[in-house]
Design a protein around this motif. Structure first.
Motif, mmCIF file in Angstrom:
data_model
loop_
_atom_site.group_PDB
_atom_site.id
_atom_site.type_symbol
_atom_site.label_atom_id
_atom_site.label_comp_id
_atom_site.label_asym_id
_atom_site.label_seq_id
_atom_site.Cartn_x
_atom_site.Cartn_y
_atom_site.Cartn_z
ATOM 1 N N SER A 154 -3.251 18.519 -30.372
ATOM 2 C CA SER A 154 -4.620 18.054 -30.177
ATOM 3 C C SER A 154 -5.535 19.258 -29.963
ATOM 4 N N GLY A 155 -6.848 19.025 -30.024
ATOM 5 C CA GLY A 155 -7.819 20.110 -29.836
ATOM 6 C C GLY A 155 -7.621 20.841 -28.515
ATOM 7 N N GLY A 156 -7.412 20.077 -27.453
ATOM 8 C CA GLY A 156 -7.230 20.694 -26.143
ATOM 9 C C GLY A 156 -5.967 21.539 -26.084
ATOM 10 N N GLN A 157 -4.905 21.041 -26.734
ATOM 11 C CA GLN A 157 -3.645 21.802 -26.753
ATOM 12 C C GLN A 157 -3.794 23.082 -27.557
ATOM 13 N N GLN A 158 -4.513 22.988 -28.701
ATOM 14 C CA GLN A 158 -4.742 24.184 -29.517
ATOM 15 C C GLN A 158 -5.504 25.226 -28.704
ATOM 16 N N GLN A 159 -6.462 24.737 -27.938
ATOM 17 C CA GLN A 159 -7.224 25.601 -27.061
ATOM 18 C C GLN A 159 -6.320 26.367 -26.105
ATOM 19 N N ARG A 160 -5.347 25.652 -25.545
ATOM 20 C CA ARG A 160 -4.431 26.288 -24.598
ATOM 21 C C ARG A 160 -3.520 27.289 -25.293
ATOM 22 N N VAL A 161 -3.112 26.965 -26.520
ATOM 23 C CA VAL A 161 -2.273 27.916 -27.274
ATOM 24 C C VAL A 161 -3.060 29.200 -27.517
ATOM 25 N N ALA A 162 -4.338 29.045 -27.893
ATOM 26 C CA ALA A 162 -5.171 30.226 -28.136
ATOM 27 C C ALA A 162 -5.281 31.072 -26.871
ATOM 28 N N HIS A 217 -7.844 46.716 -33.168
ATOM 29 C CA HIS A 217 -6.430 46.591 -32.807
ATOM 30 C C HIS A 217 -5.970 47.678 -31.834
ATOM 31 N N ARG A 218 -6.849 48.648 -31.557
ATOM 32 C CA ARG A 218 -6.451 49.663 -30.590
ATOM 33 C C ARG A 218 -7.271 49.581 -29.301
ATOM 34 N N ARG A 219 -7.802 48.399 -29.022
ATOM 35 C CA ARG A 219 -8.529 48.219 -27.767
ATOM 36 C C ARG A 219 -7.738 47.279 -26.855
ATOM 37 N N PRO A 220 -7.653 47.585 -25.559
ATOM 38 C CA PRO A 220 -6.819 46.772 -24.637
ATOM 39 C C PRO A 220 -7.528 45.494 -24.211
ATOM 40 N N VAL A 221 -7.994 44.750 -25.204
ATOM 41 C CA VAL A 221 -8.819 43.579 -24.963
ATOM 42 C C VAL A 221 -8.315 42.486 -25.880
ATOM 43 N N ASN A 222 -8.274 41.245 -25.436
ATOM 44 C CA ASN A 222 -7.945 40.135 -26.335
ATOM 45 C C ASN A 222 -9.028 39.078 -26.266
ATOM 46 N N THR A 223 -9.077 38.280 -27.335
ATOM 47 C CA THR A 223 -10.177 37.329 -27.477
ATOM 48 C C THR A 223 -9.652 35.916 -27.692
ATOM 49 N N VAL A 224 -10.311 34.946 -27.095
ATOM 50 C CA VAL A 224 -10.102 33.540 -27.453
ATOM 51 C C VAL A 224 -11.274 33.171 -28.353
ATOM 52 N N PHE A 225 -10.949 32.831 -29.611
ATOM 53 C CA PHE A 225 -12.008 32.636 -30.594
ATOM 54 C C PHE A 225 -12.589 31.231 -30.526
ATOM 55 N N GLN A 226 -13.776 31.125 -31.106
ATOM 56 C CA GLN A 226 -14.529 29.882 -31.018
ATOM 57 C C GLN A 226 -13.754 28.686 -31.559
ATOM 58 N N ASN A 227 -13.197 28.839 -32.782
ATOM 59 C CA ASN A 227 -12.419 27.727 -33.333
ATOM 60 C C ASN A 227 -10.926 28.016 -33.233
ATOM 61 N N TYR A 228 -10.559 28.700 -32.168
ATOM 62 C CA TYR A 228 -9.179 29.028 -31.795
ATOM 63 C C TYR A 228 -8.533 30.042 -32.729
ATOM 64 N N ALA A 229 -8.793 29.954 -34.048
ATOM 65 C CA ALA A 229 -8.212 30.874 -35.026
ATOM 66 C C ALA A 229 -6.702 30.990 -34.860
ATOM 67 N N LEU A 230 -6.030 29.854 -34.673
ATOM 68 C CA LEU A 230 -4.564 29.863 -34.631
ATOM 69 C C LEU A 230 -4.042 30.025 -36.050
ATOM 70 N N PHE A 231 -2.952 30.782 -36.212
ATOM 71 C CA PHE A 231 -2.385 30.978 -37.545
ATOM 72 C C PHE A 231 -1.716 29.678 -37.989
ATOM 73 N N PRO A 232 -2.238 29.040 -39.031
ATOM 74 C CA PRO A 232 -1.746 27.693 -39.368
ATOM 75 C C PRO A 232 -0.316 27.706 -39.914
ATOM 76 N N HIS A 233 0.134 28.867 -40.432
ATOM 77 C CA HIS A 233 1.462 28.924 -41.048
ATOM 78 C C HIS A 233 2.532 29.324 -40.049
ATOM 79 N N MET A 234 2.162 29.486 -38.786
ATOM 80 C CA MET A 234 3.148 29.906 -37.789
ATOM 81 C C MET A 234 3.275 28.840 -36.715
ATOM 82 N N SER A 235 4.469 28.764 -36.123
ATOM 83 C CA SER A 235 4.692 27.825 -35.031
ATOM 84 C C SER A 235 3.886 28.275 -33.816
ATOM 85 N N VAL A 236 3.795 27.397 -32.853
ATOM 86 C CA VAL A 236 3.103 27.724 -31.611
ATOM 87 C C VAL A 236 3.730 28.971 -30.976
#
Lengths: 302, 380
Positions: B142-150, B80-99
């Motif tokens: 959809s999967g593609g949209q989730q990808q874009r959110v990630a 959490h203290r590195r200036p880097v962000n990641t797009v994860f393999q299965n998106y890892a979107l928080f399911p309990h939060m809105s887009v």
């Protein structure tokens, strides 16, 4: 003709599958409940039993509009109700405090150890509840194990009163209800997606922020489910206070038991039982309302 | 120093296996990532590419070596203290939060001013083509949209570097190809470096400025996609990127030509223009890409190989001819679909003579571990 016969066949299947359970519940659950509800509005007989007269004052004795001819309003019932509520809430909080961290630890064990730990959690069920509670009596009594340790370590000079206190009841309740809290909490911790935790850290959240924003909300269904499963029987529990609270600390369960068996005042006992049930139903109602607002992805137990 | 956005120095990591023993995921890797570069890490599963990515994001603590991001030594810093962000393999979107809450997560953590936060969430979603979907839940997409959110979530905090861990693997083919182009465009627009992990060689060739091929915890080769394809440094790279016909044998060198003589009696001619020039008697492997074969007509000059045809696969643009030589060696050739009359004739004959240009034959040193070690040190 074919559709209607098909329909009839379906109904017949449904009847066969659901019939026994429905019949059993109707006879052994619904009937007694109705009897209790009716009794709670009857006048207590002078020497036990009940007179067939509509008599709302059973509730009056508890809530404050007693019939001045026969009895007085006594706030002690409200006090017992509040004490029971308090003990049940403390029990829920304490079991949660024990089970929540343990669930995380156990969920990360290798699967062989995981199964062993789950077996240990359910192990107390193999011994009789009464036997287990009397072991607590042996531990907590004045000449018991706990006092022996305390005095030999010179923490106290003379044995202290541990048993027959609210504390003793809470200890006993926590002990009895830990498996009930653990299993639902564990179920939701077990299926927590750790890649979400990594995503949170990756986006700059420290451990504390990740816990409150991601881990806790995602395990909340298990926490709520466990809390309800512990709270409801804890509120009306009567064995634990009977053994560990003695005559000194009374809970609703003991009061109800006393009215039925000791005082032979069935209508009043029934009224008390109805009030406990109303309280539990009210809490469940608010919970369901809350869940409905959260959306359909979080049933009580998953 | 300070030139590169990421520098790895002798990065080493071994994992303990549950059944005992260890597996070396990173074998002392040196890697420099240029600013504003699209670098792809390519390799088979278990080659160490994801471990390498996690060493940069901080989810893997190195046993030895250093990680520098933008000149700062971050080896000891938590993720959490590195200036880097990641797009994860299965998106890892928080399911309990809105887009919107997903995308704004990094800003909420940083306690960004509400107005600025909302405005940046809006524009990040706009950038990935999902403007106005703030209030949806991830599972309603959809999967593609989730990808874009990630993707939007990972770029909103303006990281110095974006890491992408096989983000397209869950998408269907058409969507994946569209996203490949979009990612490349986005990278150019944002002006930051992307490190993209994949096991899909087509993806790697399509998007990368540079391509690092990993195997067994070592970088086998790192170069532009064209160089890696045309001039692989060893047989592993050659066979992992694209289909290849490999002929291992002994070098026969004369003033006029260089040939590789295989044990089963083939003589492969190589021009050795540029690249490795082995001495006479050296062990070497000759690489001929399938598309470098041509159908040799009656008056063909230059070297040829005759094969018996096993199968001809028509893919629309090309014919893939699968066959074997007299000694049973498998050969694949790709012939443009415009030669269909000739291919049909060859198919009828059951055999075909394939010609190749010695200039297109690439010679590889034998795949000894020592060669791998030497290659691993070569980094940009």
């Amino acid at each position: 003709m074919s559709t209607s016969s098909l329909h009839r066949r379906r109904l017949a299947h449904l009847g066969i599958l659901l019939g026994p359970a429905s019949g059993f519940l109707a006879i052994f659950f619904l009937c007694p409940l109705v009897i209790m509800l009716v009794y709670s509005f009857l006048e207590p007989g002078l020497y036990g039993g009940a007179e067939w007269v509509f008599y709302p004052d059973n509730y009056g004795r508890i809530l404050g509009f007693a019939n001045p001819d026969f009895e007085v309003y006594d706030p002690v019932y409200i006090a017992i109700f509040l004490r029971s509520l308090r003990i049940a809430l403390v029990t829920v909080a304490a079991t949660l405090l024990v089970c929540y961290p343990a669930a995380f630890q156990i969920s990360r064990l290798p699967s062989r150890w995981k199964n062993f730990a789950l077996f240990l959690i359910t192990l107390p069920f193999f011994a009789s509840l009464i036997v287990r509670l009397f072991i607590w009596v042996l531990i907590l009594k004045k000449t018991g194990f706990a006092n022996m340790v305390l005095t030999s370590l010179h923490i106290v000079s003379t044995p202290v009163e541990l048993i027959y206190t609210e504390g003793a009841i809470v200890i006993g309740m926590v002990y009895v209800f830990i498996p009930f809290m653990f299993l639902p909490v564990y179920a939701s911790v077990e299926k927590l997606d750790w890649s979400l935790v990594r995503a949170s850290q990756d986006l700059g959240a420290n451990g504390f922020q990740t816990f409150w924003r991601v881990i806790f909300p995602l395990t909340l269904p298990g926490v709520i489910g466990g809390s309800i499963i512990v709270f409801i029987p804890a509120l009306g529990n009567f064995i634990v206070p009977a053994v560990l609270g003695g005559a000194k600390v009374m809970m609703l369960g003991n009061l109800i038991e006393q009215q039925f068996l000791g005082a032979r005042n069935w209508p009043f006992g029934a009224a008390l039982a109805m009030l406990v049930m109303a309280a539990v139903l009210a809490i469940l109602f608010f919970y369901i309302r809350f869940e409905a607002r959260r959306g359909d992805d979080a049933p009580v137990l998953r | 120093m300070g030139e590169h956005i990421v520098q790895l120095e002798r990065a080493t990591k071994a994992f303990a296996l549950p059944e005992g023993g260890t597996i070396t995921a990173l074998h002392g890797i040196d890697l420099d990532v240029e600013r504003n570069e699209f670098l792809t890490l390519l390799g088979p599963s278990g080659c160490g590419k994801t471990t390498l990515l996690h060493a940069i994001s901080g989810f893997v603590q190195l046993d030895a070596g250093k990680v520098r991001i933008d000149g700062d030594d971050v080896t000891e810093r938590p993720p959490h203290r590195r200036p880097v962000n990641t797009v994860f393999q299965n998106y890892a979107l928080f399911p309990h939060m809105s887009v919107g809450s997903n995308v704004g997560y990094a800003l909420d953590i940083a306690r960004t001013d509400r107005k600025e936060r909302n405005q940046r969430v809006g524009s990040a979603l706009e950038l990935v083509g999902l403007g106005g979907l703030e209030n949806r839940l991830p599972r309603q997409l959809s999967g593609g949209q989730q990808q874009r959110v990630a993707l939007a979530r990972a770029i909103i905090a303006r990281p110095k570097l974006l890491l992408l861990d096989e983000p397209l693997s869950a998408l269907d083919r058409n969507l994946r190809q569209a996203m490949q182009i979009e990612l490349k465009t986005l990278q150019a627009e944002l002006g930051i470096s992307f490190i993209f992990v994949t096991h899909d060689q087509e993806e790697a060739l399509t998007m990368s400025d540079r391509l690092a091929v990993l195997n067994k915890g070592l970088i086998q080769q790192i170069d532009t996609p064209r160089t890696v394809y045309d001039r692989p440094t060893n047989a592993f790279v050659a066979s992992f990127i694209g289909a290849s016909n490999l002929f291992e044998g002994t070098v026969r060198r004369s003033s006029a030509s260089t040939t590789v003589a295989t044990a089963d009696g083939l003589q492969i001619e190589a021009a050795c223009a540029g690249g490795w020039k082995p001495g006479d008697g050296a062990a070497a492997t000759a690489l001929i890409r399938p598309e470098q074969f041509a159908l040799a007509g009656a008056g063909a000059t230059g070297p040829t190989i005759e094969i018996a045809i096993e199968q001809v696969v028509f893919t629309g643009l090309t014919f893939q001819i699968h066959g074997h030589t007299a000694s049973g060696r498998k050969i694949v050739a790709i012939i443009a679909a415009i030669r269909r009359a000739d291919v049909a004739q060859a198919e009828k004959d059951g055999k075909v003579r394939l010609g190749y240009d010695p200039a297109a034959v690439h010679l590889l040193p034998d795949d000894a571990p020592a060669a791998n070690e030497a290659v691993a040190g070569v980094a940009a």
